[in-house]
Design a protein around this motif. Structure first.
Motif, PDB file in Angstrom:
ATOM      1  N   MET A 230      34.733   7.277   4.991  1.00 28.07           N
ATOM      2  CA  MET A 230      35.363   6.820   3.754  1.00 28.07           C
ATOM      3  C   MET A 230      34.870   7.599   2.543  1.00 28.07           C
ATOM      4  O   MET A 230      35.609   7.816   1.578  1.00 28.07           O
ATOM      5  N   LEU A 231      33.622   8.053   2.591  1.00 25.51           N
ATOM      6  CA  LEU A 231      33.062   8.861   1.504  1.00 25.51           C
ATOM      7  C   LEU A 231      33.486  10.324   1.604  1.00 25.51           C
ATOM      8  O   LEU A 231      33.170  11.120   0.715  1.00 25.51           O
ATOM      9  N   ARG A 232      34.171  10.674   2.704  1.00 25.30           N
ATOM     10  CA  ARG A 232      34.686  12.035   2.937  1.00 25.30           C
ATOM     11  C   ARG A 232      33.559  13.059   2.831  1.00 25.30           C
ATOM     12  O   ARG A 232      33.672  14.092   2.171  1.00 25.30           O
ATOM     13  N   ILE A 233      32.484  12.767   3.529  1.00 26.98           N
ATOM     14  CA  ILE A 233      31.299  13.611   3.444  1.00 26.98           C
ATOM     15  C   ILE A 233      31.522  15.011   4.016  1.00 26.98           C
ATOM     16  O   ILE A 233      30.869  15.967   3.602  1.00 26.98           O
ATOM     17  N   THR A 234      32.425  15.152   4.971  1.00 27.19           N
ATOM     18  CA  THR A 234      32.675  16.472   5.548  1.00 27.19           C
ATOM     19  C   THR A 234      33.805  17.224   4.845  1.00 27.19           C
ATOM     20  O   THR A 234      34.154  18.333   5.246  1.00 27.19           O
ATOM     21  N   ASP A 235      34.382  16.619   3.821  1.00 31.94           N
ATOM     22  CA  ASP A 235      35.478  17.255   3.079  1.00 31.94           C
ATOM     23  C   ASP A 235      34.886  18.254   2.074  1.00 31.94           C
ATOM     24  O   ASP A 235      34.226  17.875   1.117  1.00 31.94           O
ATOM     25  N   LYS A 236      35.138  19.536   2.287  1.00 31.62           N
ATOM     26  CA  LYS A 236      34.540  20.572   1.441  1.00 31.62           C
ATOM     27  C   LYS A 236      34.991  20.459  -0.010  1.00 31.62           C
ATOM     28  O   LYS A 236      34.227  20.759  -0.931  1.00 31.62           O
TER      29      LYS A 236
ATOM     30  N   PHE B  22      24.841  -1.097  17.821  1.00 29.16           N
ATOM     31  CA  PHE B  22      26.026  -0.232  17.961  1.00 29.16           C
ATOM     32  C   PHE B  22      27.035  -0.547  16.865  1.00 29.16           C
ATOM     33  O   PHE B  22      27.606   0.366  16.246  1.00 29.16           O
ATOM     34  N   PHE B  23      27.237  -1.824  16.574  1.00 30.18           N
ATOM     35  CA  PHE B  23      28.204  -2.239  15.557  1.00 30.18           C
ATOM     36  C   PHE B  23      27.826  -1.685  14.184  1.00 30.18           C
ATOM     37  O   PHE B  23      28.661  -1.108  13.473  1.00 30.18           O
ATOM     38  N   TYR B  24      26.558  -1.848  13.797  1.00 30.64           N
ATOM     39  CA  TYR B  24      26.156  -1.408  12.456  1.00 30.64           C
ATOM     40  C   TYR B  24      26.068   0.105  12.347  1.00 30.64           C
ATOM     41  O   TYR B  24      26.260   0.666  11.262  1.00 30.64           O
ATOM     42  N   LEU B  25      25.793   0.799  13.448  1.00 32.94           N
ATOM     43  CA  LEU B  25      25.881   2.250  13.413  1.00 32.94           C
ATOM     44  C   LEU B  25      27.319   2.681  13.189  1.00 32.94           C
ATOM     45  O   LEU B  25      27.596   3.590  12.386  1.00 32.94           O
ATOM     46  N   ARG B  26      28.249   2.023  13.857  1.00 30.76           N
ATOM     47  CA  ARG B  26      29.664   2.336  13.652  1.00 30.76           C
ATOM     48  C   ARG B  26      30.086   2.033  12.207  1.00 30.76           C
ATOM     49  O   ARG B  26      30.913   2.737  11.632  1.00 30.76           O
ATOM     50  N   GLU B  27      29.510   0.986  11.616  1.00 26.39           N
ATOM     51  CA  GLU B  27      29.822   0.683  10.224  1.00 26.39           C
ATOM     52  C   GLU B  27      29.339   1.814   9.318  1.00 26.39           C
ATOM     53  O   GLU B  27      30.053   2.234   8.391  1.00 26.39           O
ATOM     54  N   ALA B  28      28.136   2.324   9.576  1.00 29.35           N
ATOM     55  CA  ALA B  28      27.617   3.433   8.780  1.00 29.35           C
ATOM     56  C   ALA B  28      28.492   4.676   8.948  1.00 29.35           C
ATOM     57  O   ALA B  28      28.767   5.391   7.972  1.00 29.35           O
ATOM     58  N   ILE B  29      28.931   4.938  10.171  1.00 28.57           N
ATOM     59  CA  ILE B  29      29.807   6.083  10.424  1.00 28.57           C
ATOM     60  C   ILE B  29      31.131   5.910   9.687  1.00 28.57           C
ATOM     61  O   ILE B  29      31.678   6.874   9.127  1.00 28.57           O
ATOM     62  N   SER B  30      31.639   4.690   9.650  1.00 29.26           N
ATOM     63  CA  SER B  30      32.869   4.423   8.891  1.00 29.26           C
ATOM     64  C   SER B  30      32.667   4.737   7.410  1.00 29.26           C
ATOM     65  O   SER B  30      33.558   5.274   6.747  1.00 29.26           O
ATOM     66  N   MET B  31      31.474   4.398   6.890  1.00 24.03           N
ATOM     67  CA  MET B  31      31.181   4.674   5.481  1.00 24.03           C
ATOM     68  C   MET B  31      31.219   6.171   5.187  1.00 24.03           C
ATOM     69  O   MET B  31      31.761   6.605   4.164  1.00 24.03           O
ATOM     70  N   ILE B  32      30.645   6.984   6.078  1.00 21.96           N
ATOM     71  CA  ILE B  32      30.614   8.423   5.790  1.00 21.96           C
ATOM     72  C   ILE B  32      32.013   9.023   5.878  1.00 21.96           C
ATOM     73  O   ILE B  32      32.327   9.980   5.165  1.00 21.96           O
TER      74      ILE B  32
END
Length: 470
Positions: A210-216, A198-208
């Motif tokens: 920070m990378l602003r992946i949903t920002d058009k 759970f912790f490392y999945l949350r870390e990956a979610i934090s990365m996306i």
């Protein structure tokens, strides 16, 4: 009496301090290495510490800072696996591309090779250890080697975590770091360390985030292949988060987003893209209402809601589309659908909505028994290796299904001897599938065995029941 000077003496210096001939405080990551962001390692190899092998004082820093070190000893010598040759990591690439990449189509084989070539850098070394761990876990582990495999996978996970750059001021997220976290999460789940997963999945979610992946506006500045890759990374986290929410009753944070764009490059085949789209569509059915009712107040589950979800899951067009995919992709999708049908039935049962003459199959008392028969027909057509490649997520889904089937056999009204024999025969078959996984947790196996003994006790006159719990 020991003097203050002798109390503070360090028995040996770390490799970077020893080579630079500076004072080392002997901590796990010493003060000097922490300050210069060097890889702090210790070794008992005296020849490596002799003058003959010593670099000049400034070389270790300048080489590290320039990104072109002339020695591989900057990689921590934590265990024998850290000394594996590049050829070993490269030997895993075919397995990775055939069994891991189709369900995690983010880092290509060529990019993995690049990371192997750059293992003198923290981020790349951390990724390769995680890549190796997840590939071994999903493709090369068997019951006969489970103890060795488990130890090696856990060791690789530790190395990946220990070597990667700490999250401090100035840290920059990357796709590679996010995938490292996802691979660590997958291995942690396989080893039964769910909180760590759970912790490392949350870390990956934090990365996306920070990378602003949903920002058009950010995505608009990227090439189509890179934009599509980041979109696939988002959905990878989405799928893993939805699965963990169901299995471990954790909240979700990621809403559905734009589907990944078609990638015309050779990095992702059309078959992988089609299969990946089907996985996304399947997990989108675990929507906000489903998650809320599953982990919250199930008294709010209504018959009309169950009927609506049943129609979503009983899509004939979906069955046609999935039948055109590879066996590996079909195994994941078909078993996931049967798992979801089982979850829906459990929610209906929780609110006492089941009956023997319901208009909707998901509201029938014996629905799990029908699923059992359907699932067995499918599983007999594919190899067990195809199922095991999907790892701990597949175990969790199959366990949910077989536990529910066993409960129904134990508690439903009496059936004919022929019907009961068929039901128990299905359970015997499912037992052989589930018990073939090398990383089946002891607690899960114990729960199943207890239920099998109840079935044996209730139906002693049925010979096939004796095959359970063997």
């Amino acid at each position: 009496m020991t003097s203050p000077t002798s109390k503070s003496r360090v028995p040996k210096a770390c490799e970077p301090c020893n080579r630079r001939k500076v004072r080392c405080n002997g901590q796990q990551r010493c003060q000097q290495c922490e300050h210069l962001d060097l890889l702090c390692t210790y070794t008992e190899n005296r020849s490596a510490r002799s003058r003959k092998h010593t670099l000049r004082r400034g070389a270790i820093i300048s080489n590290y800072k320039s990104g072109t070190p002339k020695t591989t000893s900057l990689i921590p010598l934590l265990s024998p696996t850290s000394q594996l040759p590049a050829s070993y990591f490269e030997s895993l690439l075919p397995d990775y591309m055939s069994s891991v990449y189709p369900f995690s189509p983010i880092i290509t084989g060529a990019e993995v090779q690049t990371s192997i070539n750059k293992m003198n850098e923290r981020e790349h070394a951390a990724f390769i250890y995680a890549f190796t761990a997840v590939t071994l876990d999903l493709t090369r582990a068997s019951k006969s080697t489970s103890s060795h495999s488990t130890s090696q996978i856990a060791d690789l996970m530790r190395q990946s975590v220990d070597i990667q750059q700490p999250l401090v001021i100035g840290f920059r997220p990357s796709i590679l770091r996010a995938m490292t976290s996802i691979f660590i999460q997958m291995c942690a789940m396989s080893l039964g360390h769910y909180d760590l997963g759970f912790f490392y999945l949350r870390e990956a979610i934090s990365m996306i985030h920070m990378l602003r992946i949903t920002d058009k506006s950010v995505l608009a500045g990227l090439s189509t292949p890179e934009r599509a890759r980041r979109q696939r990374l988002y959905w990878q986290c989405f799928i893993h988060e939805r699965f963990m929410s169901i299995v471990y009753f954790s909240p979700v944070t990621l809403p559905p987003a734009q589907y990944p764009e078609e990638d015309a490059t050779a990095s992702v085949s059309l078959e992988i893209q089609r299969g990946w789209t089907q996985v996304i569509k399947t997990f989108c059915m675990l929507d906000a209402s489903f998650i809320s009712l599953w982990i919250g107040d199930r008294s709010q589950v209504t018959a009309s809601w169950v009927e609506g979800k049943h129609r979503e899951l009983d899509d004939e067009l979906w069955e046609t589309e999935v039948s055109m995919l590879s066996e590996l992709q079909q195994a994941d999708l078909v078993i996931t659908r049967q798992w979801m049908r089982t979850l829906l039935w459990q929610m209906a049962m929780s609110n006492c909505l089941l009956s023997s003459h319901a208009s909707c199959p998901s509201l029938e008392l014996e629905m799990p028994l029908k699923l059992s028969s359907q699932l067995r027909q499918f599983l007999t057509k594919i190899s067990q290796n195809t199922i095991r490649v999907h790892g701990s997520s597949m175990i969790s889904k199959l366990l949910e299904v077989i536990n529910t089937i066993a409960d129904v056999v134990i508690h439903v009204p009496q059936a004919t001897t022929e019907e009961t024999t068929e039901r128990i025969d299905d359970i015997v078959f499912m037992q052989s599938v589930v018990f073939s996984f090398h990383n089946l947790q002891a607690m899960s196996k114990s729960i199943l065995l207890d239920k099998f003994r109840l079935i044996q006790g209730r139906f002693p006159h049925i010979e096939i029941a004796t095959q359970l719990a063997v």
